[in-house]
Design an enzyme around this catalytic site. Structure first.
Site, PDB file in Angstrom:
ATOM      1  N   LYS A  85      34.050  62.930  44.402  1.00  0.00           N
ATOM      2  CA  LYS A  85      33.511  61.576  44.502  1.00  0.00           C
ATOM      3  C   LYS A  85      34.562  60.579  44.983  1.00  0.00           C
ATOM      4  O   LYS A  85      34.246  59.662  45.751  1.00  0.00           O
ATOM      5  CB  LYS A  85      32.942  61.136  43.148  1.00  0.00           C
ATOM      6  CG  LYS A  85      31.653  61.836  42.781  1.00  0.00           C
ATOM      7  CD  LYS A  85      31.054  61.274  41.494  1.00  0.00           C
ATOM      8  CE  LYS A  85      29.733  61.959  41.189  1.00  0.00           C
ATOM      9  NZ  LYS A  85      29.120  61.438  39.934  1.00  0.00           N
ATOM     10  N   ASP A 129      30.852  57.469  31.793  1.00  0.00           N
ATOM     11  CA  ASP A 129      29.699  57.823  30.967  1.00  0.00           C
ATOM     12  C   ASP A 129      30.060  58.503  29.659  1.00  0.00           C
ATOM     13  O   ASP A 129      29.239  59.222  29.078  1.00  0.00           O
ATOM     14  CB  ASP A 129      28.743  58.722  31.755  1.00  0.00           C
ATOM     15  CG  ASP A 129      29.399  60.030  32.198  1.00  0.00           C
ATOM     16  OD1 ASP A 129      30.586  60.239  31.886  1.00  0.00           O
ATOM     17  OD2 ASP A 129      28.711  60.831  32.863  1.00  0.00           O
ATOM     18  N   ASN A 130      31.304  58.307  29.176  1.00  0.00           N
ATOM     19  CA  ASN A 130      31.632  58.853  27.854  1.00  0.00           C
ATOM     20  C   ASN A 130      32.614  57.943  27.137  1.00  0.00           C
ATOM     21  O   ASN A 130      33.427  57.264  27.759  1.00  0.00           O
ATOM     22  CB  ASN A 130      32.176  60.285  27.961  1.00  0.00           C
ATOM     23  CG  ASN A 130      33.552  60.345  28.583  1.00  0.00           C
ATOM     24  OD1 ASN A 130      34.556  60.168  27.904  1.00  0.00           O
ATOM     25  ND2 ASN A 130      33.603  60.569  29.897  1.00  0.00           N
ATOM     26  N   CYS A 175      36.989  46.882  19.856  1.00  0.00           N
ATOM     27  CA  CYS A 175      36.423  45.974  18.849  1.00  0.00           C
ATOM     28  C   CYS A 175      34.903  46.076  18.834  1.00  0.00           C
ATOM     29  O   CYS A 175      34.268  45.948  17.778  1.00  0.00           O
ATOM     30  CB  CYS A 175      36.805  44.521  19.154  1.00  0.00           C
ATOM     31  SG  CYS A 175      38.528  44.078  18.933  1.00  0.00           S
ATOM     32  N   CYS A 189      22.579  60.791  31.159  1.00  0.00           N
ATOM     33  CA  CYS A 189      21.351  60.482  31.899  1.00  0.00           C
ATOM     34  C   CYS A 189      20.589  61.758  32.241  1.00  0.00           C
ATOM     35  O   CYS A 189      19.378  61.723  32.444  1.00  0.00           O
ATOM     36  CB  CYS A 189      21.661  59.670  33.147  1.00  0.00           C
ATOM     37  SG  CYS A 189      22.705  60.518  34.351  1.00  0.00           S
ATOM     38  N   CYS A 253      43.816  46.467  19.714  1.00  0.00           N
ATOM     39  CA  CYS A 253      44.320  45.159  20.161  1.00  0.00           C
ATOM     40  C   CYS A 253      44.879  44.283  19.050  1.00  0.00           C
ATOM     41  O   CYS A 253      45.211  43.137  19.306  1.00  0.00           O
ATOM     42  CB  CYS A 253      43.210  44.398  20.895  1.00  0.00           C
ATOM     43  SG  CYS A 253      41.797  43.922  19.870  1.00  0.00           S
TER      44      CYS A 253
END
Length: 255
Positions: A85, A129-130, A175, A189, A253
């Site tokens: 890709k 997507d993870n 967060c 998907c 953070c």
């Protein structure tokens, strides 16, 4: 950074907008965006940010094009099936605008390499997507002081949120989701399905929000909207916005 007559003509519709103007277009040409994930979200993000005149891109994706991707991943064609890709996206970008600078990586994002891969970027756009990848990217953005625009889509719903966890009082992506998803345990998907146009809506909205962030302090369109999560509903259709709090105990953070 001056724009040539050819570039002025190409971006004339931007420049005549008072909210962007010549100063805004010059600023966009000087920006670098790291785009992580070149799928259903990353495709329209790349298309519209390239069309907006972003000067430099880092394209990061370790996957190859599959025939099932063509339903929503709009930068790819049948000729790209079986190819990486990142390489295919660079080819699309070269055909679209040869003046743009691009670097690619087909390495999988991990906590060990995320900082190196996003280094030097003015903005990271994450369309992966993870959760393992998303959290690694978020932590690296905080450590490197780079803002993060996170976009996700599934079935008929999309989410786009802007995070600046490196800034005092602002939340990071961790967060928002917490630490429960450090493993690759989110739905896909392939299992749940996705309306292709929903990915397009989410990606193009993310591209618009990216331009807002990149023009912060330059033009009146600049508004990063840190800590705002926009939820897009394709069934109604409609959109709602929520403000995300900073977690004072967040391991990503907290100071």
């Amino acid at each position: 950074m001056a724009l040539t007559p050819q570039r002025l003509d190409r971006f004339a519709r931007h420049i005549v907008l008072p909210e962007i103007g010549g100063a805004g277009q010059v600023a966009l040409a000087d920006k670098k965006v790291a785009l992580i994930g070149l799928g259903g979200i990353g495709s329209p993000v790349l298309q519209y940010l390239a069309a907006a005149g972003i000067g430099r891109f880092a394209l990061i994706d370790d996957d190859v094009v599959d025939a099932s991707n063509l339903q929503r991943q709009t930068i790819f064609t049948e000729r790209d099936v079986g190819h990486g890709k990142a390489v295919s996206a660079r080819r699309w970008l070269a055909n679209f605008d040869e003046a743009l600078e691009v670097e690619i990586s087909d390495a999988r994002i991990t906590p060990d390499n995320a900082g190196r891969l996003i280094g030097g970027a003015d903005l990271v756009v994450d369309g992966t997507d993870n959760f393992a990848t998303r959290l690694a990217v978020s932590d690296a953005c905080v450590a490197c002081g780079v803002p993060l625009l996170s976009a996700a889509v599934g079935r008929f719903q999309g989410q786009v949120g802007a995070f600046a966890g490196h800034l005092e009082g602002q939340p990071c992506y961790r967060c928002f989701v917490g630490d429960a998803f450090d493993a690759e345990d989110c739905d896909t998907c392939a299992e749940d399905g996705m309306l292709g146009a929903m990915a397009g809506w989410t990606g193009t909205f993310a591209a618009m929000q990216a331009v807002r962030i990149l023009l912060d302090g330059v033009s009146t369109f600049g508004d990063p909207q840190w800590g705002k999560l926009h939820v897009l509903d394709g069934m109604k259709p409609g959109m709602r916005t929520m403000t995300l709090p900073k977690d004072p105990e967040c391991k990503g953070c907290r100071t």
